[in-house]
Design a protein around this motif. Sequence first.
Motif, mmCIF file in Angstrom:
data_model
loop_
_atom_site.group_PDB
_atom_site.id
_atom_site.type_symbol
_atom_site.label_atom_id
_atom_site.label_comp_id
_atom_site.label_asym_id
_atom_site.label_seq_id
_atom_site.Cartn_x
_atom_site.Cartn_y
_atom_site.Cartn_z
ATOM 1 N N LEU A 460 0.838 -1.198 0.000
ATOM 2 C CA LEU A 460 0.000 0.000 0.000
ATOM 3 C C LEU A 460 0.875 1.250 0.000
ATOM 4 N N VAL A 461 0.450 2.272 -0.745
ATOM 5 C CA VAL A 461 1.229 3.507 -0.877
ATOM 6 C C VAL A 461 0.536 4.679 -0.200
ATOM 7 N N SER A 462 -0.689 4.968 -0.584
ATOM 8 C CA SER A 462 -1.401 6.114 -0.006
ATOM 9 C C SER A 462 -2.900 5.833 -0.035
ATOM 10 N N PRO A 463 -3.653 6.503 0.859
ATOM 11 C CA PRO A 463 -3.225 7.492 1.863
ATOM 12 C C PRO A 463 -2.509 6.834 3.027
ATOM 13 N N ALA A 464 -1.813 7.665 3.806
ATOM 14 C CA ALA A 464 -1.104 7.159 4.974
ATOM 15 C C ALA A 464 -2.080 6.582 5.974
ATOM 16 N N SER A 494 -13.997 -1.360 4.123
ATOM 17 C CA SER A 494 -14.951 -1.858 5.108
ATOM 18 C C SER A 494 -14.934 -0.983 6.350
ATOM 19 N N THR A 495 -16.049 -0.951 7.064
ATOM 20 C CA THR A 495 -16.096 -0.303 8.373
ATOM 21 C C THR A 495 -15.702 -1.287 9.470
ATOM 22 N N SER A 496 -15.386 -2.524 9.074
ATOM 23 C CA SER A 496 -14.959 -3.561 10.018
ATOM 24 C C SER A 496 -13.485 -3.865 9.801
ATOM 25 N N SER A 497 -12.713 -3.866 10.869
ATOM 26 C CA SER A 497 -11.288 -4.167 10.744
ATOM 27 C C SER A 497 -11.041 -5.601 10.309
ATOM 28 N N LYS A 498 -12.044 -6.466 10.479
ATOM 29 C CA LYS A 498 -11.936 -7.860 10.061
ATOM 30 C C LYS A 498 -12.589 -8.087 8.703
ATOM 31 N N VAL A 527 -16.591 8.228 10.684
ATOM 32 C CA VAL A 527 -16.528 6.772 10.556
ATOM 33 C C VAL A 527 -15.114 6.361 10.132
ATOM 34 N N THR A 528 -14.613 5.273 10.723
ATOM 35 C CA THR A 528 -13.311 4.721 10.359
ATOM 36 C C THR A 528 -13.495 3.671 9.267
ATOM 37 N N TYR A 529 -12.711 3.798 8.210
ATOM 38 C CA TYR A 529 -12.773 2.858 7.090
ATOM 39 C C TYR A 529 -11.429 2.131 6.974
ATOM 40 N N TYR A 530 -11.525 0.813 6.776
ATOM 41 C CA TYR A 530 -10.348 -0.028 6.624
ATOM 42 C C TYR A 530 -10.248 -0.462 5.156
ATOM 43 N N TRP A 531 -9.023 -0.546 4.647
ATOM 44 C CA TRP A 531 -8.870 -0.949 3.243
ATOM 45 C C TRP A 531 -7.672 -1.859 3.057
ATOM 46 N N ARG A 532 -7.783 -2.711 2.042
ATOM 47 C CA ARG A 532 -6.713 -3.635 1.688
ATOM 48 C C ARG A 532 -6.884 -4.018 0.221
ATOM 49 N N VAL A 533 -5.851 -4.648 -0.341
ATOM 50 C CA VAL A 533 -5.846 -4.994 -1.760
ATOM 51 C C VAL A 533 -5.232 -6.383 -1.944
ATOM 52 N N ALA A 546 -1.105 -5.378 3.656
ATOM 53 C CA ALA A 546 -1.339 -4.857 5.003
ATOM 54 C C ALA A 546 -2.680 -4.118 5.012
ATOM 55 N N VAL A 547 -3.247 -3.943 6.177
ATOM 56 C CA VAL A 547 -4.520 -3.225 6.310
ATOM 57 C C VAL A 547 -4.246 -1.819 6.829
ATOM 58 N N ARG A 548 -4.767 -0.808 6.148
ATOM 59 C CA ARG A 548 -4.701 0.563 6.624
ATOM 60 C C ARG A 548 -6.113 1.072 6.909
#
Length: 649
Positions: A460-464, A494-498, A527-533, A546-548
């Motif tokens: 992952l590059v951005s956002p931080a 997702s709004t879920s860290s899992k 709201v906190t948003y989690y993202w991954r690829v 990694a999950v940011r």
Amino acid sequence: MIIRVRRFLGFAAVFLLHISLTIPSITVAQQRIAHPMLGAAVTQAHRAASASSDGAQGKEKLSGATPEQTLSVYSHGDPTAEEQYMLELVNRARANPPAEGVLIATTADADISGEFTYWAGQDANEPSRSKIQSDFSKYPSRPPLAFNSSLLKAAHNHSQDMLAKNYQGHQESDGSWPWDRAKTAGYGSTYVGENAYCYGKSIWEIDAGFLIDFGSPNDTVLGHRENVLNFQPSGSMYSEIGLGIIHGGTGLPNVGPIITTQDFGDNGKTFVLGVVYDDQNHNGFYDIGEGLAGATITVSGGTYTAVTSTSGGYAVPYSGSGTITVTASGGGLAAPISHQVQFNGENVKVDFTKDYAGLPAQVQLVLPIGDTLVTVDTAHFVWGAVTGATKYRIQLSTDSTLKAPILTDSLLTTPKKTFVGLRDSVTYYWRVQALNAKGWGPYSPIESFRVGLVPNTVVLVSPADGINTGSSDVTFTWQNPNPSNVTAYWFELSTSSKFSTLYRSDTLYDPTIPSEKISGTDFLPGVTYYWRVFAVNDNGWSASSAVRHIVAGSLSVADNSASVLSPVSVSPNPTTGETNIRFSLATTSDISLKVFNALGEEIESIVLGKLSPSDYCIPWNANNRADGAYFYQLRVGKQTQTGRIVVIR
């Protein structure tokens, strides 16, 4: 029943393309004999009405065994030494077609060399040495074939009939076809196939002739080769074989000097099979005259045992799975020999060699299982321990003959080795031998596996991580260490860290653009948003990146084209049922309202259209909604305001 008959100078095949229980008599036109390399092949998808109990020979209680350990003794018949040798050649080719292609393409055998020369002058489409090597390099590994006593009988009877009647073909004088003869001999077949050749000069020439398939009119009709190698993914997959090799006749224009029938079948059984032999020439391969008869074969967890036949071969029916121990004892062996192998629902070959001059026994390879696909750049090699061995030597190569190994390690004291650095889209070949005080024992048979690497893990590059995005649009970017190995990306928000639920997900089919842009109006404030690829290619998925996470900030109204004169109000809030969303417009604007649940899922959308300057109230009915927090998103022209509604009962 549909039949297609092909006739040409050389091998011929009859293919039955329709499954039928009743096979009428069919007349096949007499084939012209223009050259010694003349043969025939036939395959049929023919289901029999009853199963067979081929090979069952009663019960045997092993020494010291309890009644519960009494095993059935299975016999695969009594093939001759030449027939056992031909089966070893067949199974060698099935296990490693690329290496067999090299052997055929480079053979100096005078008879085979003569055939290459003759057929090159007859037809430019005939297989050349280079074409054989190229074709065989693409064929997959197949499980070994086990002898079957009924198929042996059927093959012998047909060879005898061809010798007695001086012909070559599949239909006998009584009108019977291979499936008829197999059934008469006691084989309850699911599939039956046959190769026949009546002008052989040596076992190697006959075996190579079937594999080359001289006389085939084009590359798509290779009946003999297909019967032996089962290289077509949708074709019949054989598990058993019968061979009828007899000597007689004077040769052209008559049959002889060697008449051969190969009968193939599948009876729904799987086997542990192999040969016990005294490797007198120390070449690591069974040769005529080396077989050891009378050795008892047992398989851990099995219900059958076997005793090696006159030529040293055996077959033991087995239907379990996992790691098994196969043991040979007696029959000229100084002491019992055990090998561990993996059994995974397909025939597996386990050979035993006599302790020749005190050298270690032949090594049995365990992992990777032959012809498997390895999707990482690391291979973990495992083989069975050899009694008395002090060291092992492993060789690894991209060359099927292992003449140019990329790895040779002869200092291994345990039966395992890890190798890092496998290359994508490459087939690797490996073998192992053991050392004791007397010297190095024979190499194991060569095994192969294919490498198809899944993509590297996305970075992952951005956002931080953890930033507050405010009302801005967000462009998520990433990179892959090897982008050429990626066919698509999978983005998750997702709004879920899992990631138990997804607020948004996209498949991005252009791997040259590793990014995803999301409008700031699509985020809910606070709201906190989690993202991954993930990355994907034809071999599979990469591991998750990694999950940011990001936090959406309060969105403001700054567009002068439309403005809210007073803050949006929601009343009552919390609410037990209906609530009202109130706002005022200073200019004419397009108005829409969306409502989301706490998971970020849109549950309601109201489009009000163009409204004039005034005070407005939009009622929202929460009577059918569960308790909890909800978010509204009021869009005014190009601006958005978002807030929270709490529903309680």
